[in-house]
Design an enzyme around this catalytic site. Structure first.
Site: not given
Ligand code: HDD
Length: 721
Positions: A79, A152, A343, A366
């Site tokens: 990403h 997503n 996160h 994360y």
């Protein structure tokens, strides 16, 4: 839906960066060093004579160059390429029966949000239009702390267990020996991985569909993917899946178009989002929940904990509970979009995790990644990451600590500071984990309820329109056509044949290998090292439904031309009255209109007026627009025909199935295109049905643009690229 009784918002979308009071604007100020000394000459370094060497004592030069040398931070592992915006979330109805989270209970509050959209595989400088999944990460700055919904634009994932994530990403990223290809999955290592990971097949169907080529970040859905938990004041929990539904509908571009946009404007999505917000066309999504009672956990044909599965909306409807509006662009891309740290583990009281093994692994990853990306455990102090609630704890020190903690103690318990800061009881807002009962053996294994890898892939394929199906076939032919090793292509065909036989046959016809009679199975490692793969194989579980309307973009909203880009092609001698009338009609519908001409400046009209050209045929391209209009004016048409680029412009718009309006007087230009061949003999009414509108009303053109695309044209006609 929205309640009329909304009180004055409590937070009112204050600038998060301002809340953190770290903003800077040099307007009207002297230039200074980082230490506040005013700079007298920013053009010349200090030298031993005008032609002499630079002096080491030049602290101004050294400071400037040193800072520059360290300007870059590592890009995100995945990403890396993203675009972001600020906005707010407002609830329609309190959700107290499901959750005690305050921002999901008070309709008077506008909760500030910061949203970052991204592609997954490409580097930070790669193109926006890669065939890829899009990240959709939302940070809610709630009064109980930050809540991140890190999702997503596709509701399922490639793998079931986080332990496979590094393998998946290594497979899709450029191959390690030659660092190719950039931002693309069409290469051997990716498809080799897929070919022996049948659990990826459902996600592969989505990734090969047009969902992976959004027309705009504003026109994509978002999904939390995993099943999460909501927990109410009484400690009762339900399972939940999160959905974002865009008010503009879900729309995509064609693959040929995507590849060309990548060349013409690799910032296409970034620019689209930026301009929409600057122009006041604020992107909006409604937040929806699919709620499953705890007693119903096992009532489905799939496991709620399996992230390769979705819950069809026919089985559990999506309840719309609020709306998110993005209304402000970042002030500084690096400070905000690059330094934001999301996160899935940033949750607030009333929201909790499920045991989805992909989610569980994410909960580690994360924070860990921010340590190398942002360089310090104090990344939460960066303005964009700070909660709007105050932070009180005994964590201290570390690289680049900003907070100046006062007092003599940094330990808990203590008496010196009267025990401060205190723990909060649940009734005082303290976070308590859902009291889930666990009674199990420690194992490295996958539940048998995760072994169905194909039935929802089939459900997705069955739910697509004919055009969408044919795009999936073409995408697979493209991707596998770039795979050099024949064995990989054959294995993938074997998997596809378990999704849909016809699909596999169609793909096979384009890639020079046959569908294997008996698909290869034994290489699937997912079931564990000590499990005989011949004994445990992927098994199809018949789904409760055969089709789901929500899975097809053909069924999406098509009633608005808001923020659509329309090109008007003109040259000297154009009928400027027709241009103005069309422009006014389109702008009234909130479309964005650009006049394109052979040169910039003022274009002379036949009625004595002028039209201002926004772009030329050199800087504009049909792939950057949603629709095109060619007004009359014999001289204008003759000039456009001489240029030839306008003919290509219209041909390409036709190829990509866009709405095209042509005035009667401009018919000669139409005759010079492939359209003339394809619509020969058709009446104007019939042509309008396929989005080619000759001499028709503005209303008909506007309706055609709102349709987004006329995909049926692809069946009839092949227009060269
Ligand atoms: Fe992830 C970033 C979404 C699985 C590890 N992920 C990242 C971002 C999004 C997602 C949107 C970008 C956030 C931003 O804009 O800064 N990731 C997902 C979704 C997943 C998923 C929807 C599955 C349902 N991710 C996943 C797994 C792992 C990671 C299984 C590791 C075990 N993801 C990361 C990461 C990233 C990340 C390496 C890179 C940058 C970052 O976290 O901040 O930690």
């Amino acid at each position: 839906m929205a309640s009329k009784k909304i009180k004055k918002p409590a937070v009112n979308n204050k600038k998060i960066t301002d809340l953190a009071a770290n903003t800077e604007d040099g307007t009207g100020q002297f230039l200074t060093t980082n230490h506040g000394v005013k700079i007298n000459d920013n053009q010349n370094s200090l030298k031993s004579g005008e032609r002499g060497s630079s002096l080491l004592e030049d602290f101004i030069l050294r400071e400037k160059i040193t800072h520059f040398d360290h300007e870059r931070i590592p890009e995100r592992i995945v990403h890396a390429r993203g675009s972001a915006a600020h906005g707010f979330f407002q609830l329609y109805q309190p959700q107290g029966q499901y959750t005690k989270a305050k921002f999901l209970n008070d309709i008077s509050v506008q909760t500030p949000v910061f949203v970052r959209f991204s592609t997954v595989a490409g580097s930070k400088g790669s193109t926006d239009l890669a065939r890829d999944v899009r990240g959709f990460a939302v940070k809610f700055y709630t009064e109980e702390g930050n809540y991140d919904l890190v999702g997503n634009n596709i509701p399922v994932f490639f793998i079931q267990d986080a332990i496979k994530f590094p393998d998946l990403i290594h497979a899709v990223k450029p191959e390690p020996h030659n660092e190719m290809p950039q931002a693309g999955s069409a290469h051997d290592s990716f498809w080799d991985f897929v070919s022996i990971m049948p659990e990826s097949m459902h996600m592969i169907m989505w990734a090969m569909s047009d969902r992976a080529l959004p027309r705009s970040l504003r026109m994509m859905e978002g999904f939390g993917i995993h099943t999460f938990r909501l927990v109410n004041e009484q400690g009762k929990s339900v399972f939940v899946k999160f959905h974002w539904k865009p008010l503009l509908g879900v729309h995509s571009v064609a693959w040929d178009e995507a590849q060309k946009i990548s060349g013409k404007n690799s910032d296409f999505h970034k620019q689209d989002l930026w301009e929409a917000i600057e122009n006041g066309a604020f992107p909006e999504w409604e937040l929806g929940l699919q709620i499953v009672a705890e007693k119903d956990e096992h009532k489905f044909d799939f496991d709620l904990l399996d992230p390769t599965k979705l819950i069809p909306e026919e089985l559990v409807p999506v309840q719309i509970i609020g709306k998110m509006t993005l209304n402000r662009n970042p002030d500084n891309f690096f400070a905000e979009a690059e330094q934001v740290a999301f996160h899935p583990g940033h949750i607030v009281p009333g929201i909790d995790f499920s045991n989805d093994p992909l989610l569980q692994g994410r909960l580690f990853s994360y924070t860990d990644t921010q340590l190398s990306r942002l360089g310090s455990s104090n990344f939460h102090e960066i303005p964009i990451n700070r909660p709007i609630t105050p932070v009180h704890n005994n964590q201290r020190d570390g690289h680049m600590r900003q907070t100046i903690n006062r007092g003599t103690v940094a330990n808990d318990p203590n008496t010196i500071a009267q025990g401060c800061p205190f723990q909060a009881k649940a009734m005082e807002g303290g976070f308590t984990s859902f009291n889930e009962r666990i009674d199990a053996r420690k194992v490295r294994a996958r539940s048998a309820s995760f072994h169905d890898h194909f039935s929802q892939a089939t459900l997705f394929y069955n739910s697509q329109s004919e055009a969408e199906k044919s795009h999936i076939v073409s995408a697979l032919r493209f991707e596998l056509g770039k795979v050099e090793r024949e064995t990989i292509r054959i294995r993938v065909l074997g998997l596809l044949s378990q999704v849909d036989k016809d699909l596999a046959q169609k793909v096979a016809a384009g890639i020079g290998v046959d569908v294997p009679k008996k698909p290869e199975q034994p290489m699937n490692m997912s079931f564990g090292a000590d499990v005989d793969p011949k004994r445990v194989q992927s098994k199809n579980v018949k789904q409760a439904i055969e089709k789901s309307a929500a899975l097809s973009m053909a069924n999406t909203i098509k009633n608005s031309i808001k923020s659509r880009q329309v090109a008007i092609l003109v040259a000297d001698g154009v009928n400027e009255t027709a241009v103005t009338q069309m422009k006014n009609a389109l702008v009234a519908g909130k479309a964005v209109v650009k006049v394109i001409a052979p040169k910039l400046g003022l274009i002379k009209g036949i009625n004595g007026g002028v039209v201002k050209a926004d772009q030329t045929f050199l800087t504009a391209a049909s792939v950057l627009f949603d629709a095109v209009y060619v007004p009359g004016g014999a001289k204008s048409i003759a000039a456009l025909l001489e240029e030839q680029d306008p003919v290509h412009f219209v041909n390409e718009a036709y190829k990509h199935c866009k709405a095209i309006a042509i005035d009667d007087e401009a018919i000669e230009l139409l005759n010079a295109t492939y359209i003339a061949r394809s619509v020969a003999g058709a009446s104007e009414k019939e042509m309008a049905k396929s989005g080619v509108i000759v001499n028709a009303s503005h209303k008909i053109f506007i309706k055609a643009i709102a349709q987004h695309r006329f995909w049926d044209r692809e069946k009839k006609d092949k227009v060269p690229a």
